[in-house]
Design a protein around this motif. Structure first.
Motif, mmCIF file in Angstrom:
data_model
loop_
_atom_site.group_PDB
_atom_site.id
_atom_site.type_symbol
_atom_site.label_atom_id
_atom_site.label_comp_id
_atom_site.label_asym_id
_atom_site.label_seq_id
_atom_site.Cartn_x
_atom_site.Cartn_y
_atom_site.Cartn_z
ATOM 1 N N PRO A 199 0.822 -1.217 0.000
ATOM 2 C CA PRO A 199 0.000 0.000 0.000
ATOM 3 C C PRO A 199 0.851 1.259 0.000
ATOM 4 O O PRO A 199 1.888 1.327 0.660
ATOM 5 C CB PRO A 199 -0.803 -0.119 1.299
ATOM 6 C CG PRO A 199 -0.782 -1.568 1.633
ATOM 7 C CD PRO A 199 0.526 -2.094 1.128
ATOM 8 N N ILE A 200 0.391 2.239 -0.747
ATOM 9 C CA ILE A 200 1.116 3.517 -0.881
ATOM 10 C C ILE A 200 0.355 4.583 -0.093
ATOM 11 O O ILE A 200 -0.861 4.709 -0.226
ATOM 12 C CB ILE A 200 1.210 3.931 -2.361
ATOM 13 C CG1 ILE A 200 1.818 2.792 -3.180
ATOM 14 C CG2 ILE A 200 1.995 5.219 -2.524
ATOM 15 C CD1 ILE A 200 1.736 2.995 -4.680
ATOM 16 N N PRO A 201 1.054 5.349 0.721
ATOM 17 C CA PRO A 201 0.354 6.356 1.531
ATOM 18 C C PRO A 201 -0.369 7.393 0.667
ATOM 19 O O PRO A 201 0.155 7.832 -0.366
ATOM 20 C CB PRO A 201 1.479 7.013 2.337
ATOM 21 C CG PRO A 201 2.603 6.052 2.305
ATOM 22 C CD PRO A 201 2.502 5.322 0.999
ATOM 23 N N PHE A 202 -1.542 7.769 1.091
ATOM 24 C CA PHE A 202 -2.294 8.852 0.450
ATOM 25 C C PHE A 202 -2.498 9.950 1.470
ATOM 26 O O PHE A 202 -2.877 9.667 2.611
ATOM 27 C CB PHE A 202 -3.667 8.369 -0.040
ATOM 28 C CG PHE A 202 -4.508 9.512 -0.585
ATOM 29 C CD1 PHE A 202 -4.383 9.917 -1.899
ATOM 30 C CD2 PHE A 202 -5.408 10.199 0.238
ATOM 31 C CE1 PHE A 202 -5.139 10.984 -2.384
ATOM 32 C CE2 PHE A 202 -6.152 11.255 -0.248
ATOM 33 C CZ PHE A 202 -6.023 11.648 -1.565
ATOM 34 N N LYS B 114 -13.017 9.269 1.711
ATOM 35 C CA LYS B 114 -14.327 8.635 1.472
ATOM 36 C C LYS B 114 -14.534 8.331 -0.009
ATOM 37 O O LYS B 114 -15.074 7.279 -0.377
ATOM 38 C CB LYS B 114 -15.455 9.555 1.962
ATOM 39 C CG LYS B 114 -15.655 9.552 3.463
ATOM 40 C CD LYS B 114 -16.828 10.456 3.828
ATOM 41 C CE LYS B 114 -16.990 10.521 5.343
ATOM 42 N NZ LYS B 114 -18.043 11.486 5.730
ATOM 43 N N ILE B 115 -14.117 9.250 -0.868
ATOM 44 C CA ILE B 115 -14.274 9.028 -2.312
ATOM 45 C C ILE B 115 -13.419 7.838 -2.746
ATOM 46 O O ILE B 115 -13.869 6.954 -3.478
ATOM 47 C CB ILE B 115 -13.908 10.304 -3.098
ATOM 48 C CG1 ILE B 115 -14.971 11.382 -2.860
ATOM 49 C CG2 ILE B 115 -13.782 10.002 -4.593
ATOM 50 C CD1 ILE B 115 -14.587 12.755 -3.379
ATOM 51 N N LEU B 116 -12.198 7.793 -2.259
ATOM 52 C CA LEU B 116 -11.304 6.697 -2.656
ATOM 53 C C LEU B 116 -11.761 5.349 -2.100
ATOM 54 O O LEU B 116 -11.507 4.305 -2.686
ATOM 55 C CB LEU B 116 -9.871 6.997 -2.196
ATOM 56 C CG LEU B 116 -9.177 8.125 -2.966
ATOM 57 C CD1 LEU B 116 -7.837 8.466 -2.326
ATOM 58 C CD2 LEU B 116 -8.980 7.730 -4.435
ATOM 59 N N VAL C 253 -5.787 1.808 -6.960
ATOM 60 C CA VAL C 253 -4.449 1.974 -6.393
ATOM 61 C C VAL C 253 -4.455 1.410 -4.971
ATOM 62 O O VAL C 253 -5.329 1.746 -4.164
ATOM 63 C CB VAL C 253 -4.039 3.466 -6.366
ATOM 64 C CG1 VAL C 253 -2.657 3.628 -5.726
ATOM 65 C CG2 VAL C 253 -4.067 4.047 -7.769
ATOM 66 N N GLU C 254 -3.516 0.545 -4.700
ATOM 67 C CA GLU C 254 -3.438 -0.029 -3.355
ATOM 68 C C GLU C 254 -2.963 1.061 -2.400
ATOM 69 O O GLU C 254 -1.809 1.504 -2.485
ATOM 70 C CB GLU C 254 -2.486 -1.222 -3.350
ATOM 71 C CG GLU C 254 -2.662 -2.092 -2.130
ATOM 72 C CD GLU C 254 -1.747 -3.324 -2.182
ATOM 73 O OE1 GLU C 254 -1.724 -4.055 -1.178
ATOM 74 O OE2 GLU C 254 -1.060 -3.536 -3.204
ATOM 75 N N THR C 255 -3.869 1.509 -1.557
ATOM 76 C CA THR C 255 -3.642 2.758 -0.810
ATOM 77 C C THR C 255 -3.551 2.519 0.694
ATOM 78 O O THR C 255 -4.341 1.765 1.266
ATOM 79 C CB THR C 255 -4.789 3.748 -1.103
ATOM 80 O OG1 THR C 255 -4.843 3.986 -2.514
ATOM 81 C CG2 THR C 255 -4.589 5.065 -0.370
ATOM 82 N N ASP C 256 -2.596 3.197 1.274
ATOM 83 C CA ASP C 256 -2.475 3.229 2.740
ATOM 84 C C ASP C 256 -3.117 4.543 3.204
ATOM 85 O O ASP C 256 -2.538 5.623 3.031
ATOM 86 C CB ASP C 256 -0.989 3.175 3.119
ATOM 87 C CG ASP C 256 -0.785 3.275 4.625
ATOM 88 O OD1 ASP C 256 -1.761 3.064 5.370
ATOM 89 O OD2 ASP C 256 0.354 3.580 5.039
ATOM 90 N N PHE C 257 -4.326 4.432 3.735
ATOM 91 C CA PHE C 257 -5.062 5.636 4.123
ATOM 92 C C PHE C 257 -4.581 6.158 5.472
ATOM 93 O O PHE C 257 -4.185 5.375 6.344
ATOM 94 C CB PHE C 257 -6.566 5.340 4.202
ATOM 95 C CG PHE C 257 -7.175 5.055 2.859
ATOM 96 C CD1 PHE C 257 -7.369 6.081 1.950
ATOM 97 C CD2 PHE C 257 -7.546 3.761 2.507
ATOM 98 C CE1 PHE C 257 -7.933 5.820 0.702
ATOM 99 C CE2 PHE C 257 -8.104 3.493 1.270
ATOM 100 C CZ PHE C 257 -8.294 4.525 0.360
#
Lengths: 610, 135
Positions: B2-5, B86-88, B129-133
């Motif tokens: 996961p990639i930070p957002f 929330k959108i993501l 996108v694999e995301t780190d929220f």
């Protein structure tokens, strides 16, 4: 009496007598104004045997306590009477400048009774009011020309004129009143009621001050409210693209009907929208009194002078509903309706049904004066002219979609509720609208509650207590719909435009500082609920039963395609939940005695239940 | 992983996803506008992500340094970090967010309204996108 002049101008057309009538302060406190106060004032007069087009049907034009005070989108007024379209409660809501001007003349409203022996118009200049002959205008002018002629005759360039067109003169039950640059009191045939009284128009000019309880505080709040409204995203969208600005999204969500409610898709839909208008024919915007939204469209067609552009309902009714993708043609059809004084929602609904009947082989080209092919706007223009002439098929068209369907043995295809043609927000994509249409006091209507916006945009202000639900939900949203109807009834009492997304607390503060009332938000909701139930009680007196709470067959058949394919609302289950939420009797659909008493309507309860 | 957002790495990963999406390339073939995402943190600080979108491709994407906060773009989309998240996560639909002011639009709203499928496909790709929220 703050926020009000405390009086109506009363015109007895049969005798020619013009008087004033004091307004009861207790009624102003309980009902505020607009269509809510109208219901309270007209309640004693509206009986089952009252002929909507007879002299005894009172026509009441009312503003609200904020009308003309330059607050956020407060330029509106209402026109109420028994409806010739439905035989039930009639109510139309209009913007522009006429409502504020009537208040500037010193009146909160105008009550018209009786029937003049020959056509007349009414000229009001502050405390002077007189009836003048209008034979020379009758049958002559379109609504825009009538305005110009009346202004010239009274010698006041800035007089505001509200008038009917040929449709109102000819008592077409979906005729309207028009003022200014095409602002209309469109629904339920109030134009025919005015026409039945031989009243062609009303010109008004005034310079009276409206008394306010806390003027300095009101002025400060008004500025803040207008600034807040100006900065709302929805305001920006409405200013840039008009009410038709939502067309693309409504289409995407399957909420915009096509091919007279029988198709979920139309390839040309993308060519007719507020955004496309903005990029093609838009040359200006227009506003109502002191409004920062400016949703009105001014468009210029090749070789023509600038004029009114279509709003959402007109655009869909003469566009995707007929599979027409020609924005210029749609604009001309809307203007033709305005000139004749026809409600474009009902007229396009009648035309759409005629196209469907033609497509199904039930209506022939010879009967229709030519073919009615989907995508061809020329048939629509022909039908509009036929309707106003009231000759041949036109006589059937002029009675509305229900009568047209019945004439061709297909009443079930007429998309109407209680005689009022359905607007273009489809309950198969926004299920809350099924309850809104089925229970609206004036027949199918999106201006008693625009719940489709909650269903589609999933947005509500927390302080209103209006809960959000999935757009396809059923009975679980019934209480939310009822509460939203109550809130919009407050808007229709004030009379406050739905497009003004001002925070509720701001609206509350404006009401209290203008009037000196001590309303809470809960109290405002209660006032809305009271008026909603009163209108319901009026309709029961006029003959409405539980069986009237219905939707037409086409709206209960799922679309095969589009953004809402496969869904149809479960109306019976939703209605049961709605009656429970409202405190209405499940068997009769009437407000129970307890509900009416809780709302301070004990006398109405006695009328209804004894 | 996961990639930070929000981050420069995240917007570059998003750019890569967009440029490998046949669906986006098709639906956005007429789109010609760059977009600046203006992300507001609860403490009042901001972060800006820039994307240059042209005919179904993303020509450039980067995090904008704070000294570039006045950077111009055809669209500036502003919202609290929580609304972007929330959108993501699919909890808030992008068009709903724009039309209700949860995602404020500075730019030509007409373009947005005429390109709803493009907007929604753009968000759909972002959600891949694999995301780190942020916690």
């Amino acid at each position: 009496m703050n926020g009000y002049h405390g009086q109506l101008l009363v015109v007895h057309l049969t005798t020619g007598q013009i008087t004033t009538r004091a307004l009861d302060p207790a009624l102003l406190l309980d009902y505020l104004g607009g269509s809510a106060l109208s219901a309270a004032l007209l309640y004693p007069s509206l009986t089952r045997d009252l002929d909507p087009l007879g002299p005894d049907n009172p026509l009441l034009i009312l503003g609200g306590p904020l009308t003309g005070l330059s607050g956020p989108a407060e330029g509106r007024f209402t026109v109420c009477a028994k409806s010739p379209a439905t035989g039930l409660w009639g109510e139309a809501n209009c913007g522009g400048f006429f409502g504020p001007e009537l208040r500037f003349a010193g009146y909160d409203g105008l009550l018209v009774t009786g029937r003049a022996s020959s056509p007349v118009y009414l000229w009001i200049r502050d405390d002077h009011a007189e009836l003048r002959p209008a034979d020379h205008l009758w049958g002559q002018a379109d609504t825009y020309q009538t305005q110009e002629k009346l202004r010239a005759e009274v010698g006041e360039k800035l007089a505001r004129v509200l008038c009917i067109g040929l449709a109102g003169e000819r008592l077409i039950p979906f005729s309207l009143l028009l003022c200014d640059h095409g602002r209309v009191a469109g629904r339920t045939g109030m134009g025919a009621v005015m026409g039945s009284k031989n009243l062609k128009g009303i010109a008004v000019r005034g310079a009276q001050k409206i008394p306010l309880a806390r003027e300095a505080e009101f002025s400060r709040l008004r500025s803040a409210a207008n600034l807040a409204l100006r900065n709302e995203t929805v305001t920006t969208a409405l200013r840039e693209t008009g009410s038709a600005g939502g067309a693309e999204y409504f289409d995407f969500m399957g909420e915009m009907p096509k091919r007279y409610f029988t198709s979920g898709v139309f390839e040309g839909a993308g060519k007719v929208s507020g955004a496309v208008m903005n990029e093609t024919i838009l040359t200006g915007v227009s506003t109502c009194h002191a409004c920062v939204v400016a949703c009105g469209r001014v468009v210029t067609l090749p070789g023509e002078r600038p004029g009114k552009g279509p709003e959402y309902e007109t655009m869909v009714g003469f566009g995707p509903q007929l599979l027409v993708d020609d924005l210029a043609a749609i604009t001309r059809l809307g203007r033709l309706c305005d000139a004749y004084g026809l409600d474009s929602i009902s007229m396009s609904g009648v035309v759409g049904l005629a196209y469907l009947l033609y497509a199904e082989g039930r209506l022939s080209a010879s009967e229709a004066g030519g073919p009615l092919n989907w995508g061809d706007p020329t048939g629509a223009e022909r039908l509009i002219h036929l309707t106003v002439r009231r000759g041949g098929l036109g006589e059937i068209l002029a009675q509305g979609a229900r009568a047209l369907g019945r004439h061709f043995g297909a009443e079930e295809l007429a998309v109407q509720v209680n005689g009022l043609e359905v607007p273009y927000h489809d309950p198969r994509a926004a299920s809350g609208m099924s309850l809104v249409y089925a229970t609206s006091p004036r027949g199918a209507c999106h201006n008693q509650s625009d719940y489709f916006l909650l269903d589609i945009l999933r947005d509500a202000r927390e302080e209103t207590g209006i809960t959000l639900h999935d757009r396809f939900d059923g009975p679980e949203k019934a209480a939310s719909v009822a509460r939203h109807q109550d809130w919009r009834t407050v808007h229709n009492a004030l009379v406050h435009c739905f497009f003004a997304a001002a925070p509720p607390q701001m609206i509350l503060d404006l009401v209290n500082t203008a009037t000196g009332f001590d309303y809470s938000l809960t109290g405002l909701f209660r006032a809305g609920e009271r008026a909603w139930n009163l209108k319901r009680a009026i309709n029961h007196r006029l003959g409405l039963t539980r069986a009237n709470d219905q939707l037409p067959k086409l709206l209960l058949q799922p679309y095969a395609d589009g953004g809402a394919a496969g869904f149809a609302p479960d109306l019976p289950a939703m209605l049961s939940a709605y009656y429970a939420a409202r405190g209405w009797d499940e068997a009769t659909g009437q407000p129970t005695r307890e509900t009416l008493q809780r709302l301070g309507l004990a006398a109405v309860a006695d009328d209804l239940w004894t | 992983m996961p990639i930070p957002f929000p981050s420069h790495e995240w917007v570059k990963a998003f750019q890569d996803r967009l440029n490998n999406s046949a669906a986006y390339a098709d639906v956005a073939k007429n789109w010609e506008s760059d977009v600046l995402f203006h992300i507001e943190y609860p403490d009042g600080s901001i972060q800006l992500l820039y994307m240059d979108l042209w005919h179904g491709q993303c020509r450039d994407a980067h995090q904008v340094p704070l000294e570039g906060r006045d950077k111009k773009a055809a669209f500036r989309l502003t919202a609290p970090l929580a609304n972007f998240v929330k959108i993501l996560k699919g909890e808030l639909e992008a068009m709903q967010a724009m039309m209700t002011g949860k995602l404020k639009v500075q730019g030509n709203m007409v373009v947005m309204l005429k390109n709803i499928p493009t907007v929604l496909e753009f968000v759909r790709v972002a959600q891949q996108v694999e995301t780190d929220f942020p916690k």
